[in-house]
Design an enzyme around this catalytic site. Structure first.
Site, PDB file in Angstrom:
ATOM      1  N   ASN A 178      67.670  -0.558  69.354  1.00 30.77           N
ATOM      2  CA  ASN A 178      67.177  -1.881  68.933  1.00 30.77           C
ATOM      3  C   ASN A 178      67.591  -2.117  67.488  1.00 30.77           C
ATOM      4  OD1 ASN A 178      63.872  -1.556  70.480  1.00 30.77           O
ATOM      5  ND2 ASN A 178      65.771  -2.325  71.361  1.00 30.77           N
ATOM      6  N   ASP A 180      58.652  -3.506  77.871  1.00 32.22           N
ATOM      7  CA  ASP A 180      59.874  -4.304  77.987  1.00 32.22           C
ATOM      8  C   ASP A 180      59.528  -5.701  78.505  1.00 32.22           C
ATOM      9  OD1 ASP A 180      62.541  -4.888  77.895  1.00 32.22           O
ATOM     10  OD2 ASP A 180      63.074  -3.791  79.722  1.00 32.22           O
ATOM     11  N   GLY A 181      60.343  -6.667  78.126  1.00 27.81           N
ATOM     12  CA  GLY A 181      60.207  -8.015  78.690  1.00 27.81           C
ATOM     13  C   GLY A 181      59.650  -9.062  77.751  1.00 27.81           C
TER      14      GLY A 181
HETATM   15  C1  FPP Z   1      61.153  -5.159  74.557  1.00 25.58           C
HETATM   16  O1  FPP Z   1      61.253  -6.517  74.821  1.00 25.58           O
HETATM   17  C2  FPP Z   1      60.316  -4.901  73.428  1.00 25.58           C
HETATM   18  C3  FPP Z   1      60.757  -4.532  72.187  1.00 25.58           C
HETATM   19  C4  FPP Z   1      62.169  -4.339  71.850  1.00 25.58           C
HETATM   20  C5  FPP Z   1      59.863  -4.306  71.080  1.00 25.58           C
HETATM   21  C6  FPP Z   1      58.472  -3.927  71.417  1.00 25.58           C
HETATM   22  C7  FPP Z   1      57.615  -4.608  70.475  1.00 25.58           C
HETATM   23  C8  FPP Z   1      56.371  -5.068  70.741  1.00 25.58           C
HETATM   24  C9  FPP Z   1      55.691  -4.825  71.987  1.00 25.58           C
HETATM   25  C10 FPP Z   1      55.636  -5.874  69.763  1.00 25.58           C
HETATM   26  C11 FPP Z   1      55.316  -5.225  68.498  1.00 25.58           C
HETATM   27  C12 FPP Z   1      54.759  -3.871  68.608  1.00 25.58           C
HETATM   28  C13 FPP Z   1      53.852  -3.382  67.774  1.00 25.58           C
HETATM   29  C14 FPP Z   1      53.442  -1.983  67.865  1.00 25.58           C
HETATM   30  C15 FPP Z   1      53.221  -4.218  66.758  1.00 25.58           C
HETATM   31  P1  FPP Z   1      62.688  -7.175  74.798  1.00 25.58           P
HETATM   32  O2  FPP Z   1      62.807  -7.969  73.549  1.00 25.58           O
HETATM   33  O3  FPP Z   1      63.734  -6.138  74.999  1.00 25.58           O
HETATM   34  O4  FPP Z   1      62.550  -8.089  76.051  1.00 25.58           O
HETATM   35  P2  FPP Z   1      63.746  -8.593  76.994  1.00 25.58           P
HETATM   36  O5  FPP Z   1      64.357  -7.365  77.619  1.00 25.58           O
HETATM   37  O6  FPP Z   1      63.044  -9.466  77.972  1.00 25.58           O
HETATM   38  O7  FPP Z   1      64.708  -9.337  76.099  1.00 25.58           O
END
Ligand code: FPP
Length: 277
Positions: A85, A37-38
């Protein structure tokens, strides 16, 4: 090729080797799951667009996986894309994440092979775009004979939906085999989970400080140790995985039993009068 669990400690960078040296190798977790997350906040703090956070997050995925494989961690499960998501994020972000996943699989396959990593997936992956599913299958098949860390990506995953899918499959089996509800035990539910082939996580890590489970592996984490770090996922590296494992090794896992320092056990508890009121 390295047999399962083979250590490649000499390949750890010096900072990771220093943390590894503090660990008890005989008490390493078997399965680590991570809520990544983040990414958005990481980008926001740098006045960048959210997609740049996801790009950096993908680098963390590769680096953390390589550390896991070097220390011989058998199972690493990453929450990469939830059902929520998929439903609740802007279409542009969802389609960026899908493209990122495809390009990640394509450009990291050789590194997965070099690190003896096997790729698997959990979730309602059949609802992902066909071109993404094609690339996923390609990476899974190419790495199927690797014997080191199994990297499982949770994609279009939700724990409640996993339970719905498990109960549906179990109900169908019960009908077909004429099994009554009184014959059903925990193992029958476990057998129908997406994770039936792996042990439950020993350690669940969540980055970016949120104290939530966000519908991740709800059945499987009944006795999992939880480690939350303020660090944002794009800043998370192998050394932080090792630090989380060090914290895990300080925990006393009791599974509902008694641990050390819980007081003396009364020899005949029946003799103790309970004075109520
Ligand atoms: C949370 O950050 C992360 C996600 C929703 C997606 C996870 C994806 C990755 C780590 C990158 C791609 C993965 C692979 C396997 C290629 P957020 O967008 O919810 O962050 P925030 O809470 O700070 O908005």
């Amino acid at each position: 090729m390295y047999p399962a669990g083979t250590l490649r400690i000499d390949e750890l960078p010096p900072d990771e080797r220093a943390v590894y040296a503090t660990l008890k190798p005989e008490h390493l977790p078997e399965h680590v799951a991570i809520i990544m997350d983040g990414n958005g906040r990481w980008a926001g703090r740098r006045f960048l667009k959210r997609f740049q956070g996801h790009l950096e997050g993908a680098k963390s995925v590769q680096l953390v996986t390589e550390t896991a494989s070097r220390i011989g961690l058998p199972w690493l499960t990453l929450y990469a894309f939830s059902l929520e998501n998929n439903l609740r994020r802007p279409r542009a972000e969802v389609s960026f994440l899908m493209r990122l996943l495809r390009s990640y699989l394509e450009s990291n396959l050789q590194r997965m092979m070099d690190n003896n990593v096997r790729m698997r997936y959990i979730g309602r992956t059949h609802d992902l775009p066909p071109e993404v599913q094609e690339k996923m299958l390609w990476a899974e098949e190419a790495t199927a004979r690797n014997t080191g860390t199994t990297l499982t990506l949770a994609l279009n995953y939700g724990a409640r939906t996993e339970l719905v899918d498990a109960f549906r499959a179990l109900a169908a089996e019960m009908k077909q085999k004429h099994i009554g509800p009184e014959q059903i035990g925990e193992q029958d539910i476990y057998r129908h989970l997406y994770t039936a082939h792996m042990p439950d996580p020993d350690l669940l890590i969540r980055t970016s400080g949120e104290m939530r489970l966000s519908n991740f592996l709800l059945w499987q984490i009944a006795y999992t140790e939880i480690f939350v770090t303020e660090r944002l996922w794009p800043d998370f590296r192998g050394t932080h995985l090792l630090e989380a494992i060090a914290a895990f090794q300080q925990r006393e896992r009791r599974y509902g039993g008694l641990g050390e320092g819980c007081g003396e056990v009364e020899e005949d508890p029946e003799r103790i009068r309970i004075a109520a009121g």
